[in-house]
Scaffold this motif. Structure first.
Motif, short mmCIF file in Angstrom:
data_model
loop_
_atom_site.label_atom_id
_atom_site.label_comp_id
_atom_site.label_asym_id
_atom_site.label_seq_id
_atom_site.Cartn_x
_atom_site.Cartn_y
_atom_site.Cartn_z
N LYS A 154 -23.27 4.56 3.67
CA LYS A 154 -23.16 4.63 5.12
C LYS A 154 -24.33 3.90 5.75
O LYS A 154 -25.34 3.58 5.10
CB LYS A 154 -23.17 6.09 5.58
N ALA A 155 -24.22 3.61 7.03
CA ALA A 155 -25.29 3.01 7.81
C ALA A 155 -25.01 3.33 9.27
O ALA A 155 -23.94 3.85 9.62
CB ALA A 155 -25.36 1.50 7.59
N LYS A 156 -25.97 3.01 10.13
CA LYS A 156 -25.74 3.23 11.55
C LYS A 156 -24.51 2.46 12.01
O LYS A 156 -23.70 2.96 12.79
CB LYS A 156 -26.96 2.80 12.36
N TYR A 157 -24.36 1.25 11.48
CA TYR A 157 -23.22 0.40 11.82
C TYR A 157 -22.51 -0.06 10.54
O TYR A 157 -23.01 0.14 9.44
CB TYR A 157 -23.67 -0.82 12.62
N HIS A 158 -21.33 -0.67 10.71
CA HIS A 158 -20.57 -1.28 9.61
C HIS A 158 -20.08 -0.25 8.59
O HIS A 158 -20.32 -0.36 7.40
CB HIS A 158 -21.38 -2.35 8.88
N ASN A 159 -19.36 0.75 9.08
CA ASN A 159 -18.81 1.78 8.20
C ASN A 159 -17.32 1.62 7.93
O ASN A 159 -16.76 2.39 7.15
CB ASN A 159 -19.08 3.17 8.80
N GLY A 160 -16.69 0.62 8.54
CA GLY A 160 -15.24 0.50 8.36
C GLY A 160 -14.56 1.74 8.88
O GLY A 160 -14.78 2.14 10.01
N GLY A 161 -13.69 2.36 8.05
CA GLY A 161 -13.20 3.69 8.40
C GLY A 161 -11.72 3.86 8.62
O GLY A 161 -11.25 4.98 8.80
N ARG A 162 -10.93 2.78 8.60
CA ARG A 162 -9.50 2.94 8.89
C ARG A 162 -8.73 3.34 7.64
O ARG A 162 -9.01 2.88 6.54
CB ARG A 162 -8.94 1.63 9.44
N LEU A 163 -7.72 4.20 7.82
CA LEU A 163 -6.82 4.64 6.74
C LEU A 163 -5.38 4.32 7.13
O LEU A 163 -5.02 4.43 8.31
CB LEU A 163 -6.94 6.14 6.51
N ALA A 164 -4.57 3.97 6.14
CA ALA A 164 -3.14 3.76 6.39
C ALA A 164 -2.38 3.85 5.07
O ALA A 164 -2.87 3.39 4.03
CB ALA A 164 -2.90 2.41 7.04
N PHE A 165 -1.19 4.43 5.13
CA PHE A 165 -0.32 4.42 3.96
C PHE A 165 0.50 3.14 3.96
O PHE A 165 0.98 2.69 5.00
CB PHE A 165 0.62 5.64 3.97
N GLY A 166 0.67 2.56 2.78
CA GLY A 166 1.49 1.38 2.63
C GLY A 166 2.92 1.74 2.30
O GLY A 166 3.24 2.89 1.99
N PRO A 167 3.81 0.75 2.35
CA PRO A 167 5.20 0.99 1.97
C PRO A 167 5.35 1.37 0.49
O PRO A 167 6.41 1.86 0.09
CB PRO A 167 5.89 -0.35 2.28
N ASP A 168 4.30 1.16 -0.29
CA ASP A 168 4.30 1.57 -1.69
C ASP A 168 3.94 3.04 -1.88
O ASP A 168 3.86 3.53 -3.01
CB ASP A 168 3.35 0.69 -2.52
N GLY A 169 3.69 3.76 -0.77
CA GLY A 169 3.35 5.17 -0.85
C GLY A 169 1.91 5.43 -1.24
O GLY A 169 1.54 6.57 -1.52
N LEU A 170 1.08 4.41 -1.24
CA LEU A 170 -0.34 4.53 -1.60
C LEU A 170 -1.21 4.44 -0.36
O LEU A 170 -0.82 3.89 0.67
CB LEU A 170 -0.71 3.44 -2.61
N LEU A 171 -2.41 4.99 -0.47
CA LEU A 171 -3.33 5.06 0.66
C LEU A 171 -4.31 3.88 0.61
O LEU A 171 -4.92 3.61 -0.43
CB LEU A 171 -4.11 6.38 0.62
N TYR A 172 -4.46 3.21 1.74
CA TYR A 172 -5.39 2.09 1.88
C TYR A 172 -6.51 2.51 2.83
O TYR A 172 -6.28 3.20 3.82
CB TYR A 172 -4.67 0.86 2.43
N ALA A 173 -7.73 2.06 2.52
CA ALA A 173 -8.90 2.42 3.31
C ALA A 173 -9.79 1.19 3.47
O ALA A 173 -9.93 0.39 2.54
CB ALA A 173 -9.68 3.54 2.65
N THR A 174 -10.41 1.06 4.65
CA THR A 174 -11.35 -0.04 4.87
C THR A 174 -12.78 0.49 4.84
O THR A 174 -13.07 1.57 5.36
CB THR A 174 -11.11 -0.73 6.23
N THR A 175 -13.67 -0.26 4.21
CA THR A 175 -15.08 0.11 4.17
C THR A 175 -15.93 -1.05 4.65
O THR A 175 -15.64 -2.22 4.35
CB THR A 175 -15.53 0.50 2.75
N GLY A 176 -16.99 -0.75 5.39
CA GLY A 176 -17.91 -1.78 5.85
C GLY A 176 -19.00 -2.06 4.83
O GLY A 176 -19.14 -1.35 3.83
N ASP A 177 -19.79 -3.07 5.11
CA ASP A 177 -20.86 -3.44 4.18
C ASP A 177 -22.12 -2.60 4.34
O ASP A 177 -23.11 -2.80 3.64
CB ASP A 177 -21.20 -4.93 4.28
#
Length: 366
Positions: A154-177
């Motif tokens: 983690k950091a003060k900034y650049h944490n990403g953070g979005r979640l979404a399920f794909g059509p494949d039924g799997l969970l996708y997540a974004t992470t910042g640097d």
């Protein structure tokens, strides 16, 4: 008479040829020349809910009757009916912390099989770093907190953070640097990545490196959404010059920090569209009616980028609501409708408005 009969025969032959040619063209030209149907554009906005403080993530229940919404700095999860009524806090996320910047309670994703498993997933900042956790939601309250993934810096900034399920039924997540730019190129780090995982937090089968990592070379991705063709689109905040819209493919390297925007470095994948940071600084994205809609924070506008179902090219971007509603954070497709929910985050550090100043709008797409 003999001289007149020959031109007449030629005219008959030419006329017959013209009729035959026209018939053939009539059979093949419409299909070959017909342009793709244009995607609709926003036709109207109405306020559906008020009194929010940095609403960060939105995820609909599968039946479309209501949505769950996270508030970043208060760590609460709220339920709101599809018409904006029945706003109710259904719980808080344990062990969530703020970073005094962009961290806190961020993304939320309701399991597509929620009707049977009651799972809801959240991404949040904790003491040791950012986490992906699973909770249960019975339709009235949230509980059963379980950590699935930890060790995301983690950091003060650049944490990403979005979640979404794909059509494949799997969970996708974004992470910042996490403000350590070299982590984005480190395949052993979970930072600066898009992750793909099972419901239990394990690396999804078929992931390119056998880990949670699905793609790398990201600076601060805050938006992901799938189109009807199953393609994954991602919005990413740049540093000083270019923000990006990327088409994400497994194992691809999207360049950061070697590149910001387009570059010609071998092994790097270029974005499909870029913007100057002053006109974008994107957060959430959604796909509706053949176009990506991208919410802009600093740019204070909603971008529409037409997609081509038959190629990976995108059309010309067009901005809507420039400066009308302030900083725009989450944009989410409304189930069963050509419409979006769009949230502001004017009560954050950069917006400068008081707690409770944020709103959620419904945008109709014509």
């Amino acid at each position: 008479m003999h001289r007149k009969s020959r031109p007449t025969a030629r005219r008959v032959a030419l006329a017959a040829s013209a009729v035959l040619t026209a018939g053939l063209l009539a059979q093949v030209s419409p299909a070959a020349a017909a342009p793709p149907a244009p995607a609709g554009e926003p036709t109207g906005v109405k306020t559906v809910s008020t009194g929010w403080t940095i609403p960060w993530g939105t995820s609909w229940l599968p039946d479309g009757t209501s949505a769950l919404i996270t508030e970043r700095d208060g760590f609460g999860v709220w339920s709101v009916a599809a018409d904006g009524s029945a706003k109710k806090q259904v719980g808080t996320v344990p062990e969530a912390q703020t970073t005094g910047g962009e961290g806190g309670l961020m993304g939320v994703a309701v399991d597509p099989q929620w009707a049977t498993n009651h799972y809801v997933y959240v991404m949040h900042t904790a003491a040791e770093g950012n986490r992906i956790a699973r909770m249960t939601y019975d339709g009235s309250s949230l509980g059963g907190y379980k950590v699935l993934v930890k060790g995301i810096k983690k950091a003060k900034y650049h944490n990403g953070g979005r979640l979404a399920f794909g059509p494949d039924g799997l969970l996708y997540a974004t992470t910042g640097d996490a403000q350590e730019r070299n982590l984005a190129q480190d395949k052993n780090s979970l930072n600066g990545k898009i992750l793909r995982l099972t419901r239990d937090g394990e690396p999804a089968p078929g992931n390119p490196f056998g880990t949670l990592v699905y793609s790398l070379g990201h600076r601060n991705p805050q938006g992901i959404a799938f189109d009807p063709q199953g393609r994954l689109w991602e919005a990413e905040l740049g540093d000083a010059t270019r923000d990006e819209l990327n088409l994400i493919k497994p194992g691809k390297n999207y360049g950061w920090p070697t590149c910001e925007g387009n570059c010609n470095v071998s092994g790097m994948t270029n974005p499909k569209k870029t913007w100057g940071v002053a006109e974008a600084s994107p957060s959430g994205v959604a796909v509706v009616d053949g176009a990506v809609y991208m919410a802009a924070l600093k740019g204070e506008r909603l971008w529409r980028i037409p997609l081509n179902a038959d190629s990976e090219n995108v059309g010309s971007a067009k901005a809507f609501y420039v400066g009308q509603y302030g900083r725009l954070r989450a944009v989410t497709a409304v189930p069963g409708a050509k419409a979006l929910w769009l949230s502001t985050t004017n009560a954050d550090n950069n917006g400068g408005q008081p707690d409770g100043a944020d709103k959620i709008f419904r945008v109709s797409i014509g």
